[in-house]
Write an enzyme that holds these catalytic residues in place. Structure first.
Site, PDB file in Angstrom:
ATOM      1  N   CYS A  29       0.957  -1.074   0.049  1.00  0.00           N
ATOM      2  CA  CYS A  29      -0.033  -0.119   0.047  1.00  0.00           C
ATOM      3  C   CYS A  29       0.715   1.147   0.007  1.00  0.00           C
ATOM      4  CB  CYS A  29      -0.978  -0.035   1.278  1.00  0.00           C
ATOM      5  SG  CYS A  29      -1.595   1.462   1.760  1.00  0.00           S
ATOM      6  N   CYS A  32       0.263   3.675   3.076  1.00  0.00           N
ATOM      7  CA  CYS A  32       0.793   2.929   4.101  1.00  0.00           C
ATOM      8  C   CYS A  32       2.238   3.380   4.257  1.00  0.00           C
ATOM      9  CB  CYS A  32       0.595   1.638   3.901  1.00  0.00           C
ATOM     10  SG  CYS A  32      -1.086   1.159   4.029  1.00  0.00           S
TER      11      CYS A  32
END
Length: 104
Positions: A29, A32
């Site tokens: 991600c 992230c």
């Protein structure tokens, strides 16, 4: 920062007496990964006043489902074992720390 799994989530998060920020993420991600240095910085600044726990949602899908995590990154702030606030997505440090402190 601490990593948690389904096996130790209770000990690391639910049984902690102070505030615990849980970061539900996945390794692939982008947002992230963008938040990781910010979390490191906040961890250093706040020390023992805020525990930060990372949970790989891909490796712990039952834990993600339990807290209705459907997008990454999702951050949940726990106090005394109970979820208090939840936010999804990357933020600037100013906005993120304001959210942690309950100012937005």
């Amino acid at each position: 920062m601490t990593s948690a799994t389904s096996e130790n989530f209770g000990q690391e998060v639910l049984l902690s007496s102070g505030p615990v920020l849980v970061d539900f993420y996945t390794p692939d991600c982008g947002p992230c990964r963008a938040m990781a240095p910010l979390l490191d910085e906040i961890s250093r600044e706040r020390g023992d006043a805020l525990k930060i726990v990372k949970v790989d949602a891909g490796e712990n899908p039952q834990l993600a489902a339990q807290f209705r995590v459907t997008a990454m990154p999702t951050f949940i702030l726990f106090q005394d074992g109970a979820p208090q606030r939840q936010i999804i997505g990357a933020r600037s440090k100013k906005l993120f720390t304001a959210w942690i402190d309950g100012r937005n």
